[in-house]
Design a protein around this motif. Structure first.
Motif, short mmCIF file in Angstrom:
data_model
loop_
_atom_site.label_atom_id
_atom_site.label_comp_id
_atom_site.label_asym_id
_atom_site.label_seq_id
_atom_site.Cartn_x
_atom_site.Cartn_y
_atom_site.Cartn_z
N LEU A 88 -13.70 -8.58 4.92
CA LEU A 88 -13.39 -8.33 3.65
C LEU A 88 -11.89 -9.55 2.67
O LEU A 88 -11.15 -9.38 3.48
CB LEU A 88 -13.28 -7.22 3.38
CG LEU A 88 -13.32 -7.02 1.04
CD1 LEU A 88 -14.49 -7.20 0.06
CD2 LEU A 88 -12.67 -5.01 1.27
N GLY A 89 -11.77 -10.22 1.50
CA GLY A 89 -10.82 -10.78 1.38
C GLY A 89 -10.15 -9.76 1.33
O GLY A 89 -9.41 -9.21 -0.30
N ILE A 90 -8.43 -10.58 1.25
CA ILE A 90 -7.67 -10.28 0.03
C ILE A 90 -7.04 -9.59 -0.85
O ILE A 90 -7.29 -8.22 -0.98
CB ILE A 90 -6.33 -10.33 0.87
CG1 ILE A 90 -4.95 -9.63 0.88
CG2 ILE A 90 -6.01 -11.56 0.54
CD1 ILE A 90 -5.10 -8.00 1.89
N ASP A 91 -8.49 -10.73 -1.75
CA ASP A 91 -8.21 -10.29 -2.98
C ASP A 91 -8.90 -9.03 -3.74
O ASP A 91 -8.43 -8.30 -4.45
CB ASP A 91 -8.20 -11.31 -3.63
CG ASP A 91 -9.54 -12.09 -3.40
OD1 ASP A 91 -10.48 -11.96 -2.62
OD2 ASP A 91 -10.07 -13.01 -4.00
N ARG A 92 -9.96 -8.49 -2.84
CA ARG A 92 -11.16 -7.84 -3.12
C ARG A 92 -10.01 -6.41 -2.76
O ARG A 92 -10.35 -5.71 -2.99
CB ARG A 92 -12.45 -8.03 -2.17
CG ARG A 92 -13.56 -8.94 -2.88
CD ARG A 92 -14.58 -9.49 -2.45
NE ARG A 92 -15.26 -8.83 -2.16
CZ ARG A 92 -16.18 -8.18 -1.02
NH1 ARG A 92 -16.17 -9.16 -0.44
NH2 ARG A 92 -17.63 -7.59 -1.60
N LYS A 93 -9.53 -6.47 -0.96
CA LYS A 93 -9.08 -5.22 -1.14
C LYS A 93 -8.20 -4.95 -1.66
O LYS A 93 -8.01 -3.73 -1.95
CB LYS A 93 -8.56 -5.59 0.43
CG LYS A 93 -8.62 -5.98 1.75
CD LYS A 93 -8.18 -5.88 2.78
CE LYS A 93 -9.23 -6.49 4.22
NZ LYS A 93 -8.52 -6.29 4.95
N ALA A 94 -7.31 -5.44 -2.27
CA ALA A 94 -6.31 -5.42 -3.13
C ALA A 94 -6.63 -5.17 -4.58
O ALA A 94 -6.45 -3.19 -4.99
CB ALA A 94 -5.36 -6.34 -4.31
N ASP A 128 -17.92 -3.92 -5.84
CA ASP A 128 -17.58 -3.12 -4.51
C ASP A 128 -17.87 -1.57 -4.80
O ASP A 128 -17.52 -1.66 -6.29
CB ASP A 128 -15.97 -3.24 -4.35
CG ASP A 128 -15.75 -4.42 -3.22
OD1 ASP A 128 -16.21 -5.18 -1.90
OD2 ASP A 128 -15.54 -5.88 -3.79
N ILE A 129 -17.47 -0.52 -4.39
CA ILE A 129 -18.45 0.45 -4.44
C ILE A 129 -16.89 1.20 -3.89
O ILE A 129 -16.95 1.25 -3.14
CB ILE A 129 -19.70 1.16 -4.12
CG1 ILE A 129 -20.85 0.32 -5.17
CG2 ILE A 129 -19.57 2.39 -4.39
CD1 ILE A 129 -21.21 -1.18 -4.04
N MET A 130 -15.92 1.62 -4.50
CA MET A 130 -15.08 3.03 -3.77
C MET A 130 -15.62 4.20 -4.23
O MET A 130 -15.87 4.99 -5.67
CB MET A 130 -14.11 2.66 -4.70
CG MET A 130 -13.17 1.30 -3.80
SD MET A 130 -12.62 0.92 -2.79
CE MET A 130 -11.97 2.28 -2.73
N GLN A 131 -15.52 5.02 -3.41
CA GLN A 131 -15.49 6.50 -2.95
C GLN A 131 -14.42 7.37 -2.75
O GLN A 131 -13.98 7.37 -1.54
CB GLN A 131 -17.05 7.06 -2.93
CG GLN A 131 -17.34 8.07 -3.00
CD GLN A 131 -18.97 8.62 -2.13
OE1 GLN A 131 -18.69 8.61 -1.12
NE2 GLN A 131 -19.99 8.50 -3.27
N SER A 132 -14.32 7.89 -2.82
CA SER A 132 -12.34 8.94 -3.08
C SER A 132 -12.19 7.87 -1.82
O SER A 132 -11.22 8.40 -1.04
CB SER A 132 -13.65 10.10 -1.47
OG SER A 132 -13.99 11.48 -3.04
N GLY A 133 -11.99 6.88 -2.55
CA GLY A 133 -10.47 5.92 -1.54
C GLY A 133 -11.01 4.98 -0.86
O GLY A 133 -10.45 4.51 0.25
N ILE A 134 -12.29 5.49 -0.20
CA ILE A 134 -13.05 4.56 0.81
C ILE A 134 -13.97 3.71 0.53
O ILE A 134 -14.67 3.80 -0.53
CB ILE A 134 -13.77 5.86 1.36
CG1 ILE A 134 -12.73 6.68 2.28
CG2 ILE A 134 -14.75 5.35 2.53
CD1 ILE A 134 -13.47 8.43 2.81
#
Length: 209
Positions: free
Chosen positions: A72-78, A98-104
């Motif tokens: 996962l690219g650092i820009d996507r992580k941020a 990208d899918i985020m759920q409860s910070g995951i």
């Protein structure tokens, strides 16, 4: 404090609520007493920044995202770090979902961006046509330009819909504003990467410039 997201074409800067971009060959001089915290996906452009400013710190190691996704690219992580729940769509030369759920971070997809889709037809003379961004997505196209435009744009829209289901969608990137208009539960925010960087910095204050 300056924040910088170093990409393949531009260096994107953020300071005091303002965002702007600069080419690596034309980086403007900044107050040398103020540190620049950055992330980078391009080593050559990163070197240009380091040559232009004495106080620079790569904060990649401070950006910790709960995910099992490999590469996962650092820009996507941020960008993902800035959102607790929802779908993040970064629409540039490539479109990442990208899918985020409860910070995951649950995972994500990568599609060609609008301009990249358009270039796929550049070697086919009869199909080498600019997209009609106002094409109807609900009726059958009646000419080649509209057929290409509808096919490409609708494929992106349907992929995002399938990934998001009923979740809120956060758009960023150059084509993010355009794509966001097709969704009711959405917002366009071109500062998502910087919000994630700020969140990481707030959690990690030791050892910084």
């Amino acid at each position: 404090m300056f924040l910088c997201d170093i990409g393949n074409t531009y260096l994107h800067f953020f300071c005091r609520g303002k965002m702007w971009k600069e080419k690596a060959t034309q980086i403007t001089k900044k107050n040398h007493d103020i540190p620049i915290y950055y992330i980078s996906v391009n080593k050559k452009n990163e070197k240009k920044l380091l040559e232009s400013h004495p106080k620079c710190l790569n904060i990649e190691n401070y950006i910790n995202l709960d995910t099992i996704y490999k590469g996962l690219g650092i820009d996507r992580k941020a960008a993902c770090l800035s959102i607790q729940n929802g779908v993040i769509v970064d629409a540039g030369s490539a479109i990442t979902i990208d899918i985020m759920q409860s910070g995951i971070h649950l995972g994500g997809f990568i599609l060609p961006g609008l301009d990249t889709y358009n270039k796929l037809f550049s070697n086919i003379e009869v199909l080498n046509l600019n997209f009609n961004l106002n094409v109807s997505l609900t009726s059958l196209p009646q000419n080649t330009r509209d057929a290409i435009s509808c096919g490409c744009i609708k494929s992106i829209i349907l992929m995002i819909q399938n990934a998001a289901k009923n979740d809120y969608i956060y758009f960023t990137g150059g084509d993010g504003r355009f794509l966001s208009k097709f969704f009711n539960q959405s917002i366009y925010d071109n500062t998502l990467v910087f919000k994630g960087m700020l969140k990481a910095l707030q959690k990690n204050t030791e050892g910084l410039l």
